[in-house]
Motif scaffolding. Structure first.
Motif, PDB file in Angstrom:
ATOM      1  N   LYS A 180       1.054  -1.312   0.150  1.00 31.69           N
ATOM      2  CA  LYS A 180       0.158  -0.030   0.228  1.00 31.69           C
ATOM      3  C   LYS A 180       0.420   1.017  -0.051  1.00 31.69           C
ATOM      4  O   LYS A 180       0.619   1.635  -0.956  1.00 31.69           O
ATOM      5  N   ILE A 181       1.832   1.326   1.002  1.00 28.78           N
ATOM      6  CA  ILE A 181       2.964   2.268   0.644  1.00 28.78           C
ATOM      7  C   ILE A 181       3.292   2.322  -0.372  1.00 28.78           C
ATOM      8  O   ILE A 181       4.242   4.309  -1.469  1.00 28.78           O
ATOM      9  N   GLU A 182       3.577   1.234  -1.448  1.00 25.19           N
ATOM     10  CA  GLU A 182       4.698   1.506  -2.480  1.00 25.19           C
ATOM     11  C   GLU A 182       3.082   1.566  -3.693  1.00 25.19           C
ATOM     12  O   GLU A 182       3.858   1.177  -4.117  1.00 25.19           O
ATOM     13  N   GLN A 183       2.606   1.507  -3.770  1.00 27.89           N
ATOM     14  CA  GLN A 183       0.758   1.868  -4.441  1.00 27.89           C
ATOM     15  C   GLN A 183       1.933   2.815  -5.327  1.00 27.89           C
ATOM     16  O   GLN A 183       1.972   3.523  -5.820  1.00 27.89           O
ATOM     17  N   PRO A 184       1.826   1.492  -7.158  1.00 25.38           N
ATOM     18  CA  PRO A 184       1.553   2.600  -8.235  1.00 25.38           C
ATOM     19  C   PRO A 184       1.578   3.357  -8.887  1.00 25.38           C
ATOM     20  O   PRO A 184      -0.301   3.063  -8.326  1.00 25.38           O
ATOM     21  N   GLU A 185       0.880   4.783  -8.968  1.00 27.77           N
ATOM     22  CA  GLU A 185       0.455   5.937  -9.555  1.00 27.77           C
ATOM     23  C   GLU A 185      -0.303   5.074 -10.796  1.00 27.77           C
ATOM     24  O   GLU A 185       0.267   4.277 -11.034  1.00 27.77           O
ATOM     25  N   GLN A 186      -1.367   5.642 -11.037  1.00 26.27           N
ATOM     26  CA  GLN A 186      -2.361   5.151 -12.074  1.00 26.27           C
ATOM     27  C   GLN A 186      -2.014   6.237 -13.140  1.00 26.27           C
ATOM     28  O   GLN A 186      -0.736   7.158 -12.998  1.00 26.27           O
ATOM     29  N   PRO A 187      -1.922   5.715 -14.404  1.00 28.25           N
ATOM     30  CA  PRO A 187      -1.473   6.377 -15.960  1.00 28.25           C
ATOM     31  C   PRO A 187      -1.561   8.350 -15.441  1.00 28.25           C
ATOM     32  O   PRO A 187      -3.082   8.634 -15.175  1.00 28.25           O
ATOM     33  N   TYR A 204       7.280  -1.864  -5.074  1.00 27.67           N
ATOM     34  CA  TYR A 204       5.587  -2.185  -5.163  1.00 27.67           C
ATOM     35  C   TYR A 204       6.001  -3.986  -5.090  1.00 27.67           C
ATOM     36  O   TYR A 204       5.264  -4.495  -4.669  1.00 27.67           O
ATOM     37  N   TYR A 205       6.589  -4.308  -6.936  1.00 25.06           N
ATOM     38  CA  TYR A 205       6.484  -5.340  -7.644  1.00 25.06           C
ATOM     39  C   TYR A 205       7.764  -5.974  -6.780  1.00 25.06           C
ATOM     40  O   TYR A 205       6.909  -7.470  -6.152  1.00 25.06           O
ATOM     41  N   ARG A 206       7.939  -5.394  -6.262  1.00 23.09           N
ATOM     42  CA  ARG A 206       9.129  -6.548  -4.882  1.00 23.09           C
ATOM     43  C   ARG A 206       8.180  -7.625  -4.172  1.00 23.09           C
ATOM     44  O   ARG A 206       8.688  -8.207  -3.565  1.00 23.09           O
ATOM     45  N   PHE A 207       7.687  -5.795  -3.473  1.00 26.31           N
ATOM     46  CA  PHE A 207       6.605  -6.502  -2.071  1.00 26.31           C
ATOM     47  C   PHE A 207       5.701  -7.471  -2.540  1.00 26.31           C
ATOM     48  O   PHE A 207       5.143  -8.797  -2.164  1.00 26.31           O
ATOM     49  N   SER A 208       5.261  -7.382  -3.986  1.00 29.62           N
ATOM     50  CA  SER A 208       4.122  -8.074  -4.478  1.00 29.62           C
ATOM     51  C   SER A 208       4.411  -9.451  -4.636  1.00 29.62           C
ATOM     52  O   SER A 208       3.784 -10.411  -4.902  1.00 29.62           O
ATOM     53  N   GLU A 209       6.000  -9.869  -4.821  1.00 30.15           N
ATOM     54  CA  GLU A 209       6.729 -11.510  -5.535  1.00 30.15           C
ATOM     55  C   GLU A 209       6.083 -12.168  -4.113  1.00 30.15           C
ATOM     56  O   GLU A 209       6.019 -13.051  -3.779  1.00 30.15           O
ATOM     57  N   ILE A 210       7.103 -11.592  -2.675  1.00 33.82           N
ATOM     58  CA  ILE A 210       6.729 -11.988  -1.391  1.00 33.82           C
ATOM     59  C   ILE A 210       4.876 -12.251  -1.343  1.00 33.82           C
ATOM     60  O   ILE A 210       4.665 -13.273  -1.029  1.00 33.82           O
ATOM     61  N   PHE A 211       4.636 -10.881  -1.691  1.00 33.02           N
ATOM     62  CA  PHE A 211       3.221 -11.184  -0.667  1.00 33.02           C
ATOM     63  C   PHE A 211       2.564 -12.574  -1.743  1.00 33.02           C
ATOM     64  O   PHE A 211       1.619 -13.358  -1.236  1.00 33.02           O
TER      65      PHE A 211
END
Length: 345
Positions: free
Chosen positions: A117-124, A228-235
């Motif tokens: 949530k902290i690192e959530q990417p922005e929308q276009p 975000y994607y590195r944490f997503s890999e863990i999740f």
């Protein structure tokens, strides 16, 4: 809306100071989650968390270089250090749709979800004229916040050439004072170098890779995943592949994630949780003294004594780890199922 050069520059300095505080605020939660892992288990997850934490230190240094380049004065003091649980804020306001607590807590699925949530990417991004926007509306993501900083830098440099980057070059953190696997520091002296510095922060924080259909979904074309994607890999317990859509979960090789293989640290501890004179009390005080020294050295490094950065990192950050690990091996008097955790005071 800010009208004069002085008002716009003051706003920019506030935003850059906020960015320094945001970068600093992520380091203790990431560090506690990392140190709570009982190695050799969760080694891949630990390395992913560590890589993000190292880059956050680089981001803090890069933002400070930008602030110093425009004549500002970065602050790390009693009023700016984070306290937990923490809610991210911009201009004194919480994210309108992202009000969630950031905790000091053990490595867990909930902790990793918070980090996402902290690192959530922005929308276009909508490419509109910056000054047509309300300057005081809080950004939805950290990436959007940095884009707004880039916008105001460009506007001021365009409208007032030669009037923005007037800071003392001796206050810049240079390559000689910073090194890590997290990237390379950039000395800032003009709009081009400021943009390059902040683009590193944005790309490392949110960068992805092109979508399979060829449409760019990222800031770089390289397969370097943002936080975000590195944490997503863990999740999700899986690695991303180049053919994956960044908007979806990873589909690659599995990662072994064991949330039971952790020290059950006290969540958001307070000094009063440790009985006066106890081993945990003494260790926590020792940790906080080191932490305070590190913050003071970091403040000095960002304010004209760049060589102090070496001391802050080597004697400070590296010196905190063994004390924290000693605390995590001792149970609390009030809850034998929980172990100690530094309070970062």
């Amino acid at each position: 809306m800010a009208d004069t050069l002085a008002e716009k520059k003051a706003l920019l300095e506030r935003w850059l100071q906020t960015a320094i505080e945001l970068e600093l605020a992520t380091i203790p939660p990431y560090l506690i989650a990392l140190l709570s892992i009982k190695l050799p288990g969760n080694r891949e997850a630990a390395e992913l968390i560590r890589s993000v934490m190292i880059e956050e230190m680089l981001h803090l240094a890069l933002v400070a270089n930008v602030l110093n380049a425009i004549g500002g004065k970065p602050r790390i003091d009693q009023d700016t250090i984070p306290r937990y649980p923490l809610t991210l804020t911009f201009e004194g306001k919480a994210f309108s749709d992202r009000q969630f607590p950031i905790n000091l807590e053990a490595f867990s699925s909930a902790a990793i979800e918070t980090f996402m949530k902290i690192e959530q990417p922005e929308q276009p991004r909508r490419f509109t004229t910056f000054w047509a926007q309300d300057l005081h509306v809080p950004a939805l993501t950290i990436g959007e916040f940095y884009h707004r900083i880039l916008d105001v830098l460009a506007e001021l440099d365009w409208d007032h050439p030669g009037s923005l980057f007037t800071g003392d070059p001796k206050r810049q953190l240079l390559k000689d004072y910073y090194w890590s696997s997290g990237g390379e520091i950039i000395a800032v002296s003009d709009l081009a170098s400021a943009t390059a510095a902040l683009n590193i922060v944005i790309a490392q924080g949110e960068g992805a890779w092109p979508k399979p259909d060829g449409n760019a979904a990222a800031f770089t074309q390289e397969f370097d995943m943002g936080h975000y994607y590195r944490f997503s890999e863990i999740f999700y317990g899986s690695r991303y592949q180049r053919t994956d859509d960044p908007a979806g979960p990873p589909s690659g090789p599995k990662i072994v994630v064991d949330y039971a293989a952790v020290y059950p640290v006290k969540k958001n501890p307070d000094r009063k949780d440790y009985r006066d004179g106890s081993a945990l009390n003494k260790l926590n005080d020792a940790f906080n003294l080191r932490y305070t020294d590190m913050l003071m050295q970091l403040h000095e490094a960002l304010n004209g004594t760049p060589q102090a950065l070496y001391t802050a990192i080597m004697n400070g950050m590296h010196g905190l780890t063994p004390v924290a690990h000693d605390m995590m091996k001792l149970p609390l008097d009030s809850d034998p199922k929980a172990v100690g955790c530094p309070t970062f005071e």
